[in-house]
Design a protein around this motif. Structure first.
Motif, mmCIF file in Angstrom:
data_model
loop_
_atom_site.group_PDB
_atom_site.id
_atom_site.type_symbol
_atom_site.label_atom_id
_atom_site.label_comp_id
_atom_site.label_asym_id
_atom_site.label_seq_id
_atom_site.Cartn_x
_atom_site.Cartn_y
_atom_site.Cartn_z
ATOM 1 N N GLY A 14 0.820 -1.205 0.000
ATOM 2 C CA GLY A 14 0.000 0.000 0.000
ATOM 3 C C GLY A 14 0.852 1.251 0.000
ATOM 4 N N PHE A 45 -2.784 -1.102 -3.081
ATOM 5 C CA PHE A 45 -3.904 -0.241 -2.697
ATOM 6 C C PHE A 45 -3.425 1.110 -2.188
ATOM 7 N N HIS A 50 -4.749 4.973 6.388
ATOM 8 C CA HIS A 50 -3.432 5.255 6.972
ATOM 9 C C HIS A 50 -3.061 6.722 6.813
ATOM 10 N N TYR A 136 -1.688 2.255 13.921
ATOM 11 C CA TYR A 136 -1.223 2.277 12.529
ATOM 12 C C TYR A 136 -0.662 0.927 12.059
ATOM 13 N N GLN A 140 -2.140 -1.877 9.339
ATOM 14 C CA GLN A 140 -1.281 -2.385 8.256
ATOM 15 C C GLN A 140 -1.246 -3.918 8.284
ATOM 16 N N ASP A 143 -4.318 -5.134 6.711
ATOM 17 C CA ASP A 143 -4.221 -4.989 5.246
ATOM 18 C C ASP A 143 -3.589 -6.230 4.624
ATOM 19 N N GLN A 158 9.818 0.071 7.104
ATOM 20 C CA GLN A 158 8.560 -0.616 7.420
ATOM 21 C C GLN A 158 8.773 -2.024 7.979
HETATM 22 N N1 TRP Z 1 2.840 2.019 6.052
HETATM 23 C C1 TRP Z 1 3.167 1.927 4.644
HETATM 24 C C2 TRP Z 1 4.097 3.101 4.307
HETATM 25 O O1 TRP Z 1 4.070 4.122 4.945
HETATM 26 C C3 TRP Z 1 1.931 1.972 3.770
HETATM 27 C C4 TRP Z 1 1.091 0.758 3.981
HETATM 28 C C5 TRP Z 1 -0.139 0.700 4.560
HETATM 29 C C6 TRP Z 1 1.429 -0.573 3.601
HETATM 30 N N2 TRP Z 1 -0.596 -0.563 4.582
HETATM 31 C C7 TRP Z 1 0.333 -1.374 3.994
HETATM 32 C C8 TRP Z 1 2.536 -1.136 2.972
HETATM 33 C C9 TRP Z 1 0.339 -2.759 3.802
HETATM 34 C C10 TRP Z 1 2.533 -2.518 2.767
HETATM 35 C C11 TRP Z 1 1.449 -3.316 3.176
HETATM 36 O O2 TRP Z 1 4.820 2.981 3.342
#
Ligand code: TRP
Ligand code: SF4
Length: 405
Positions: A14, A45, A50, A136, A140, A143, A158
């Motif tokens: 994402g 996505f 977020h 947060y 994630q 997700d 990450q």
């Molecule tokens: N936290 C990620 C970033 O800042 C963005 C993200 C949100 C994400 N949900 C995710 C990345 C799920 C990978 C999978 O880059």
């Protein structure tokens, strides 16, 4: 029955919708996605929830960025035929799973994620002492776990979030998945049932699991329910065993580290919006040229006649990305002998960037005028995503006692 491990080939990632994309995103994340979309079953996505965790005071920025982001993705060649593209908030299963996982996630796990304190300190101008921001990395995790993804392409920053995601999956499976001695316990319960009933149970179970015969399932359920001398635990075990669960429900994903982008910013630091040193993916060629022309160079070259050293110049890393060996040799020679001026040196970089962005700008311009296309891509993506995520959610709801029918 849904498959528990759909594909060892599923990828989820994402991007937060907090502003326009730039060359740093292109050379880091997007080029990587372009490769992955041909090799894996990708779900990409736009993480608008977020985005809200930090930008809850700027809803207009979020709405505009969602649109811009999908245009940029398509403009660089992300293909909705290959990858499922959607907006996070169009798939409520992410929120539902986040809520359910919050029940079992110890507070300390979230408080200890390094980005929690780091970001609060870095973004001092925003009040991030909120419930949503603490959650947060759990959102994630939802997700990712909603799709039982095998891989998550992310940057170095990450990795701690993926680690948390793995721990949460493990805890979930430990609490609700198969007990270690599940089979023995199920056999024991069958003995209590008596030989005749046990035989009927086994036959009905096989009929159901092999042929998906729903009637056999119902008959077997009724048989279990009728057992008067059996504990609730044993009944539940046998009911679960009937459908083949008492098993791992969530899949622990692996981080796929995005190769470090070599794209520097206009000031020699990493290209990042918060440093104000970016070149946008749809930057106007004249603005682009001006940005590069006004970039700082080796501070030793105050005058045209001063010699310089490319290693100490923020322009040089751009030559490393964009210029041929030949041009690089020309720069090294010209800079260290004051044979060329800095503006002259910058011109090949400007030309290469403008050439790289030209087709992207053109495709983006077409898409900007084609709201229908954007809407179709995102609607179709959301539909596919909801379907995939709901398969997991059905198992999760059942495991957590929420399937009361
Ligand atoms: N936290 C990620 C970033 O800042 C963005 C993200 C949100 C994400 N949900 C995710 C990345 C799920 C990978 C999978 O880059
Ligand atoms: Fe930098 Fe090129 Fe100027 Fe040398 S000539 S200081 S490498 S811009």
């Amino acid at each position: 029955m849904s498959t528990v491990f759909p594909s060892a080939t599923r990828v989820v990632s994402g991007m937060r919708s907090t502003g326009r994309l730039h060359l740093g995103h292109y050379h880091g994340v997007l080029k990587n996605w372009l490769r992955l979309q041909n090799e894996y079953d990708c779900f990409f996505f736009i993480a608008d929830w977020h985005a809200l965790t930090t930008h809850y005071e700027d809803p207009r920025v979020i709405a505009q960025s969602v649109r811009d982001m999908v245009i940029d993705w398509l403009a660089v060649g992300i293909n909705p035929q290959n990858a499922t593209l959607f907006v996070q908030s169009d798939v409520p299963q992410h929120a539902e799973l986040h809520l359910l996982l919050s029940m079992i996630t110890p507070l300390g796990w979230l408080e200890r994620v390094p980005t929690f304190k780091d970001q609060q300190e870095k973004l001092r101008e925003r009040d991030l002492a909120t419930y949503g921001f603490l959650g947060y990395p759990l959102l994630q995790s939802a997700d990712i776990l909603a799709y039982r993804a095998a891989y998550v392409p992310v940057g170095e920053d990450q990795v701690s979030h993926i680690e948390l995601c793995r721990e949460v999956a493990r805890r979930f499976n430990h609490l609700y998945g198969r007990e270690p001695d599940f089979l023995e316990k199920a056999e024991e319960a069958l003995r209590i049932m008596g030989r005749k009933a046990a035989k009927a149970y086994k036959e009905l179970r096989e009929t159901y699991l092999e042929r998906g015969d729903k009637e056999a399932l119902e008959t077997a359920r009724a048989l279990v329910e009728r057992q008067a001398n059996m504990t609730m635990g044993d009944k539940e075990r046998l009911l679960g065993y009937l459908e083949g669960h008492g098993r791992l429900i969530l899949v622990e994903p692996q981080a796929l580290l995005t190769p470090q982008s070599r794209m520097p910013g206009l000031d020699g630091q990493k290209m990042s919006k918060s440093y104000g040193n970016v070149i946008g993916l749809r930057e106007d060629p004249d603005v682009l040229a001006k940005k590069v022309k006004t970039m700082p160079t080796d501070p030793a070259r105050k005058r045209r006649t001063d010699v310089g050293n490319p290693e100490l110049c923020p322009v040089w890393p751009f030559h490393e990305v964009y210029s041929s060996e030949e041009t690089q040799a020309w720069v090294r020679e010209g800079c260290t002998t004051a044979g060329i001026g800095c503006l002259q040196c910058k011109q090949p970089v400007i030309d290469a960037m403008v050439a790289e962005l030209a087709p992207i700008r053109e495709r983006a311009r077409d898409l900007e005028g084609d709201t229908g296309r954007i809407r179709t891509v995102l609607a179709e993506g959301a539909r596919r995503a909801r379907e995939a995520a709901d398969e997991t959610l059905q198992d999760v709801r059942r495991a957590m006692g929420l399937a009361w029918e």
